[in-house]
Design an enzyme around this catalytic site. Sequence first.
Site, PDB file in Angstrom:
ATOM      1  N   LYS A  53     -27.834  23.668 -36.205  1.00 25.99           N
ATOM      2  CA  LYS A  53     -28.262  22.530 -37.192  1.00 25.99           C
ATOM      3  C   LYS A  53     -29.312  22.472 -38.126  1.00 25.99           C
ATOM      4  O   LYS A  53     -29.298  22.294 -39.239  1.00 25.99           O
ATOM      5  CB  LYS A  53     -28.314  21.117 -36.558  1.00 25.99           C
ATOM      6  CG  LYS A  53     -26.826  20.862 -35.681  1.00 25.99           C
ATOM      7  CD  LYS A  53     -27.052  19.700 -34.718  1.00 25.99           C
ATOM      8  CE  LYS A  53     -25.761  19.248 -33.826  1.00 25.99           C
ATOM      9  NZ  LYS A  53     -25.623  18.486 -32.900  1.00 25.99           N
ATOM     10  N   GLN A  97     -30.131  14.926 -29.770  1.00 23.93           N
ATOM     11  CA  GLN A  97     -29.203  15.586 -29.517  1.00 23.93           C
ATOM     12  C   GLN A  97     -28.813  15.230 -27.872  1.00 23.93           C
ATOM     13  O   GLN A  97     -29.719  15.144 -26.845  1.00 23.93           O
ATOM     14  CB  GLN A  97     -29.813  17.152 -29.192  1.00 23.93           C
ATOM     15  CG  GLN A  97     -28.679  18.142 -28.747  1.00 23.93           C
ATOM     16  CD  GLN A  97     -27.431  18.350 -29.707  1.00 23.93           C
ATOM     17  OE1 GLN A  97     -27.518  18.700 -30.735  1.00 23.93           O
ATOM     18  NE2 GLN A  97     -26.200  18.600 -29.194  1.00 23.93           N
ATOM     19  N   ASP A 120     -24.905  10.500 -36.656  1.00 19.35           N
ATOM     20  CA  ASP A 120     -23.969  10.796 -35.708  1.00 19.35           C
ATOM     21  C   ASP A 120     -23.007   9.821 -35.486  1.00 19.35           C
ATOM     22  O   ASP A 120     -21.866   9.794 -34.997  1.00 19.35           O
ATOM     23  CB  ASP A 120     -24.707  10.974 -34.291  1.00 19.35           C
ATOM     24  CG  ASP A 120     -24.486  12.386 -34.045  1.00 19.35           C
ATOM     25  OD1 ASP A 120     -23.988  13.124 -34.557  1.00 19.35           O
ATOM     26  OD2 ASP A 120     -25.441  12.873 -32.892  1.00 19.35           O
TER      27      ASP A 120
END
Length: 284
Positions: A53, A97, A120
Site C-alpha cells: 500500500k 491494518q 476502508d
Amino acid sequence: MARLIDGKAIAAAVRADVKARVARFQERTGRAPGLDVVLVGDDPASHVYVRNKEKAALEVGMAGTVHRLPASTSETELLALVDELNRAPNVDGILVQFPVPSQIRQSEVIRAIDPRKDVDGLNPLNVGALFSGEPALVPCTPRGCMRLIAEVAPDVTGAHAVVVGRSNLVGKPVAALLLAANATVTIAHSRTRNLADVCRSADILVAAVGRARLIRGEWIRPGATVIDVGMNRDETGKLCGDVDFANAEPVAGAITPVPGGVGPMTIAMLLENTLLAAERRASK
Ligand code: NAP
C-alpha cells in the site's frame, strides 16, 4: 470460453488515472493527498500488505506516513494516534491494518476513525450511508468488484446477482452496491439451502467465501459473469479462488482469474478512495 476479466490491467489503468488526478490536486491545493497507514504488531502478511500500500501510494504521488507500532500497544494508545490523525490537516485517509492484537477491539478502532477519512469504508456511518444510497466511502474490495463487473456488464439493471458470503468487509457491501445499481440481489451464506441451485440462478455471481474451489463448474449458469474474491491455498499450496476456475471458465460468459482478478483492484480502489476523500475535504 469465458471472457477473462483482467484485474491487473484494469487496476493499472485506475492507478494511472489516480496519478494524473493527484497531480492536478497538488497543483490546485499546493499539497499531495495524504494516506496514513497504521500497523500494530508483527504479523508478516500484514507487513507485506502495508508495504504494498505504501509503495502504491508513493507511485501515484501521494504523501503519508506508515505508523508501525509494537504488538504491546494498548487500545488507548492506538485510539490516541487515530485521534491525532483525525485532526491532522494534511491526512486525508486513515487506514488501520487489521487484524490488530487481541487487547485492541477492532470495532472501537473502526468507530474512532473520522468517517471523512475512513478510506476502508468500515465506519458505521459510512456503512449506513452506503445502505441509504448516499455518497460514502465504500470498502475497497467491493468497489473493485463493481469496477470489474462494469467492464463486462455496464448496466446490471434487473440482472439477478448472487453474492456468496455476508462479511462486513466484502459480501454485504458488494450486495449493497449491486442493489444500488438496480440488480436483484440474493445473499447466500453458510446456512443457505441448495447453494448450487441458488448459484445456478445467477446472472452475476460474486464469490466471497474463503473456501478453495467451493463453487463448482456445474453451479454456473451458462453465460454468467463470475467474480471470484476468494484467496485460498489449495491442498498443494497453490493460490486459488472460491470458484473451480478450470470447470467454470468454459461455462461462464466472463470470469476473473485468481490471482490477477479482484486482488489487484483492492489497492487501486484504496488510492481512489484516498483521492476522493482529499477532493471532498478540499472542496469544503
Ligand atoms: P469471512 O469474513 O470469513 O466471510 C466468509 C463468508 O462466507 C461468511 O459470510 C460465511 O457464512 C460464508 N461461507 C463460509 N462457508 C460457506 C459455505 N460452505 N457456503 C456458503 N457460504 C459460506 O471472509 P471475507 O473477509 O469476506 O473474505 C472472503 C474471501 O475473500 C477470503 O478468501 C479472503 O481471503 C478473500 N478476500 C480477498 C480480498 C482481495 O483483495 N482480493 C479482500 C478481502 C477478502 P456465515 O456468515 O454464515 O459464516
